[in-house]
Design an enzyme around this catalytic site. Structure first.
Site, short mmCIF file in Angstrom:
data_model
loop_
_atom_site.label_atom_id
_atom_site.label_comp_id
_atom_site.label_asym_id
_atom_site.label_seq_id
_atom_site.Cartn_x
_atom_site.Cartn_y
_atom_site.Cartn_z
N GLU A 249 -16.88 -17.38 -11.67
CA GLU A 249 -15.49 -17.70 -11.97
C GLU A 249 -15.34 -19.17 -12.27
O GLU A 249 -16.12 -19.99 -11.78
CB GLU A 249 -14.59 -17.36 -10.77
CG GLU A 249 -14.52 -15.90 -10.46
CD GLU A 249 -13.54 -15.60 -9.34
OE1 GLU A 249 -12.61 -16.39 -9.10
OE2 GLU A 249 -13.74 -14.56 -8.68
N LYS A 251 -13.89 -22.79 -11.74
CA LYS A 251 -13.40 -23.47 -10.54
C LYS A 251 -12.27 -24.39 -10.96
O LYS A 251 -12.48 -25.40 -11.61
CB LYS A 251 -14.52 -24.26 -9.88
CG LYS A 251 -14.12 -24.87 -8.55
CD LYS A 251 -15.34 -25.44 -7.84
CE LYS A 251 -15.05 -25.89 -6.43
NZ LYS A 251 -13.93 -26.79 -6.28
N ARG A 256 -5.18 -24.92 -3.22
CA ARG A 256 -5.31 -23.52 -2.88
C ARG A 256 -4.05 -23.02 -2.19
O ARG A 256 -3.49 -23.71 -1.35
CB ARG A 256 -6.50 -23.40 -1.94
CG ARG A 256 -6.88 -22.01 -1.53
CD ARG A 256 -8.24 -22.11 -0.86
NE ARG A 256 -8.75 -20.84 -0.44
CZ ARG A 256 -10.01 -20.67 -0.01
NH1 ARG A 256 -10.83 -21.69 0.05
NH2 ARG A 256 -10.42 -19.49 0.37
N ARG A 271 -4.24 -24.56 2.18
CA ARG A 271 -5.59 -24.36 2.69
C ARG A 271 -5.71 -24.72 4.18
O ARG A 271 -6.49 -24.14 4.91
CB ARG A 271 -6.48 -25.25 1.85
CG ARG A 271 -7.88 -25.28 2.24
CD ARG A 271 -8.60 -26.15 1.27
NE ARG A 271 -9.95 -26.24 1.70
CZ ARG A 271 -10.98 -26.30 0.90
NH1 ARG A 271 -10.78 -26.30 -0.40
NH2 ARG A 271 -12.18 -26.37 1.36
N GLU A 300 -5.39 -20.53 -6.88
CA GLU A 300 -5.39 -21.99 -7.05
C GLU A 300 -4.20 -22.34 -7.95
O GLU A 300 -4.03 -21.73 -9.02
CB GLU A 300 -6.71 -22.42 -7.69
CG GLU A 300 -6.97 -23.89 -7.71
CD GLU A 300 -7.58 -24.45 -6.42
OE1 GLU A 300 -7.74 -23.72 -5.42
OE2 GLU A 300 -7.87 -25.66 -6.43
N LYS A 420 -20.54 -22.88 -4.86
CA LYS A 420 -19.94 -23.73 -5.89
C LYS A 420 -21.01 -24.53 -6.60
O LYS A 420 -22.01 -24.94 -6.00
CB LYS A 420 -18.88 -24.64 -5.29
CG LYS A 420 -19.37 -25.58 -4.23
CD LYS A 420 -18.20 -26.30 -3.56
CE LYS A 420 -18.66 -26.98 -2.30
NZ LYS A 420 -17.61 -27.45 -1.43
P1 AMP Z 1 -14.35 -27.37 -2.60
O1 AMP Z 1 -12.92 -27.84 -2.42
O2 AMP Z 1 -15.11 -28.26 -3.53
O3 AMP Z 1 -15.05 -27.12 -1.29
O4 AMP Z 1 -14.30 -25.97 -3.34
C1 AMP Z 1 -13.64 -24.85 -2.83
C2 AMP Z 1 -12.23 -24.75 -3.39
O5 AMP Z 1 -12.22 -24.47 -4.78
C3 AMP Z 1 -11.45 -23.60 -2.82
O6 AMP Z 1 -10.91 -23.93 -1.57
C4 AMP Z 1 -10.35 -23.37 -3.86
O7 AMP Z 1 -9.24 -24.20 -3.55
C5 AMP Z 1 -10.96 -23.92 -5.14
N1 AMP Z 1 -11.15 -22.92 -6.20
C6 AMP Z 1 -10.90 -23.15 -7.51
N2 AMP Z 1 -11.18 -22.09 -8.26
C7 AMP Z 1 -11.64 -21.12 -7.42
C8 AMP Z 1 -12.12 -19.79 -7.60
N3 AMP Z 1 -12.19 -19.21 -8.81
N4 AMP Z 1 -12.52 -19.10 -6.50
C9 AMP Z 1 -12.47 -19.67 -5.26
N5 AMP Z 1 -12.02 -20.92 -5.03
C10 AMP Z 1 -11.62 -21.65 -6.10
#
Ligand code: AMP
Length: 574
Positions: A249, A251, A256, A271, A300, A420
């Protein structure tokens, strides 16, 4: 009813122990004495809260008022109290000190039970508006008038929002199981129930009243789940090695939201599980119109520039998380929601269902106007994954999320169910999220702003400790420096945060509260930092610079020590 003095004695005992097994035993003894109507409140006490975060009932009284309350309940002057505080570094200890030296005993000194204290704390937390500080002070003075010295120590720490017994959630869950069943056999179902409702008091009360309800606990609207977290891998090949065929998917770089709906009522949670519904009337309206009666999904939110048909960068999007001027902001920066997970629909808990099934449920509902569906493709080779990743970066996105097709929703856990892959990983510039642990005073030209830099820490969940990784001296504009100084000044503390391991001391310590994203050029080993400390050296960021405040992230969600070590190894492999 349990007398609060008993609770305070147990807290004092816990503070002197550091072993988890011992703490579990002591807590279980206390929990055994509680009835079904008391256990929830006791659990909140141990957590240092009066309600789960999404209820928005927070303590956090200012030090100044607490000092005045200690002074008036003990018959000493505010100056005396302040002097003692400067020596003790802990207003709880100062309150205990004066609790034993009351010039005049309260006329009506009577034993207070845990229920009574809880009601008083709620009253203090809920008092708001003009004159509320004076009222809070009055309530606290009344409590201190009747308190034993031990009680005073914990009451004061509690109202300051600084109870911190050092008891982690897993220990509380173990203690509940031991109290009721004699062993830890119920730890797992209790833990799951907690992860999918985020309310330990409610879980404890349910367990005491009807344990079957814990065994079959399901998600419920308006009790937000702890969000699933993503692991991180270095490149497409590692992801395919780990997951095989998977969903990839986009990102999105916004914030969130966990969206809950039941009938006409809609609530949105951040979040960190704060309720944010009032900030987004445009989203609430769109969600209310969805067909299902009951719904929980995750998404998001991104601000969309309708004139130029493109998404605004993160900074702009974050302007929507505001307390005032909501209507105007919603017109100026309309949001789109990219929905990426379905957790509950019309009585059906989806969290145990595999990703594939949850995605299908999602695809049935979305897109619907401003509620979009996250872009997804099925991928089984690194080359295709790389193509999708590159194209996402070209369009200004942050990267991609790869998802295990068969995995359930891992509430509150960082698992390889989600992986990620972010921009510039392993190249010359990378970023981590860390928590600010302290700040430095400025020297030279910066002195006029009274601000000289930040001490940054990451989290080591294996030790339950935060470990320092950098001193950040650049990346701030002059305005930002003034703003940061003001913000941090409010959460200054006399001593280092209890959960922090450190070797360098900043000019001021602060509460572990603000999460920031920091860019750096490299990771090196240095004797000054404690991140992953071994053989006298810890990991440290080279050329760290502040990128942005991540106030959508909770302190326990910052980059972990293990992730730092993995990044180090990736960057230094020949
Ligand atoms: P990080 O903030 O770098 O730890 O990445 C995780 C965050 O990416 C999640 O908490 C979501 O807020 C965001 N996010 C964006 N797109 C997606 C997606 N397609 N699936 C899950 N999380 C996503």
């Amino acid at each position: 009813m349990i007398p609060f003095s008993k609770v305070a004695d147990v807290f004092a005992e816990i503070e002197e122990r550091s072993g988890r097994i011992e703490m579990t035993g002591i807590l279980a003894e206390l929990f055994k004495k509680a009835g079904g109507n008391e256990i929830g409140k006791l659990v909140y006490f141990v957590q240092g809260i009066v309600a789960p975060p999404y209820e928005g009932i927070e303590l956090g009284m200012g030090e100044k008022f607490a000092m005045e309350a200690i002074a008036s309940s003990s018959g000493h002057t505010r100056a005396e109290v302040e002097k003692n505080y400067r020596q003790s570094g802990d207003l709880g200890l100062t309150a205990e000190h004066y609790g034993g030296k009351k010039r005049q005993q309260a006329l009506s000194a009577s034993e207070m039970n845990a229920d009574y204290i809880y009601a008083a704390l709620i009253k203090i937390a809920k008092t708001s508006g003009t004159g509320s500080s004076e009222l809070k002070k009055k309530y606290l003075t009344e409590l201190l008038n009747n308190a034993t010295p031990h009680e005073a120590r914990f009451i004061v720490r509690f109202v300051l929002g600084r109870l911190r017994l050092g008891v982690g959630d897993p220990t509380i869950l173990d203690a509940l199981s031991v109290a009721k069943k004699g062993d830890k056999s119920w730890r797992e179902p209790l833990e799951r129930a907690y992860a999918i409702c985020s309310d330990m008091g409610y879980v404890a009360q349910t367990f005491y009243e009807n344990e079957k309800a814990i065994a079959h606990f399901t998600v419920q609207p308006f009790k937000p789940l702890m969000p699933a977290l993503a692991e991180r891998l270095a490149n497409p090949a590692e992801i395919i090695d780990k997951l095989g065929k998977c969903a990839v998917e986009e990102k999105y770089d916004g914030f969130r939201l966990q969206c809950h709906k039941k009938g006409e009522r809609v609530e949105l949670y951040s979040r960190k599980l704060e309720r944010m519904t009032h900030m987004f009337p445009d989203l609430v309206e769109a969600i209310r119109e969805l067909k299902p009666k009951e719904l929980i999904f995750e998404a998001e939110a991104l601000a969309y520039n309708t004139k130029e048909s493109r998404y605004y960068p993160f900074q702009q999007t974050m302007h929507r998380r505001r307390k005032h001027g909501i209507e105007a902001a919603s017109k100026e920066l309309p949001l789109n929601l990219f929905c990426f997970d379905m957790l509950y629909i019309d009585g059906k808990d989806m969290t145990e269902r595999p990703y594939g099934e949850r995605r299908k449920a999602l695809e049935k509902l979305f897109p619907s106007g401003i509620l979009k569906l996250s872009e997804m493709s099925l991928v089984d080779d690194p080359k295709t994954l790389k193509k999708i990743f590159d194209s996402a970066l070209k369009r200004g996105l942050e990267g991609i999320m790869a998802k295990d097709l068969g995995a359930p929703y891992a509430a509150g856990k960082r698992k390889f169910a989600w992986i990620k892959l972010k921009k510039s990983y392993g190249k010359s510039v990378d970023t981590i999220d860390g928590v600010v642990a302290g700040y430095y005073l400025g020297k030279g030209t910066r002195a006029e702003f009274k601000f000289g830099g930040l001490l940054l820490a990451v989290y080591n969940p294996d030790r339950g400790k935060f470990e320092t990784i950098a001193k950040i001296g650049s990346g701030f504009s002059e305005d930002e420096m003034v703003g940061l100084e003001k913000t941090l000044e409010k959460i200054k503390r006399e001593t280092a945060p209890e959960r922090l391991d450190y070797r360098v001391e900043p000019d001021f310590w602060v509460e572990l509260k603000y999460v920031i994203e920091v860019a750096f050029d490299d990771i090196t080993l240095s004797p000054t930092h404690t991140c992953g400390l071994h053989e006298g050296k810890g990991y440290a960021l080279r050329f760290p610079r502040l990128m942005r405040l991540r106030d959508d992230k909770g302190v326990n969600e910052v980059t972990t020590t293990r992730e730092v070590i993995e990044m180090y190894e990736e960057m230094h492999k020949s």
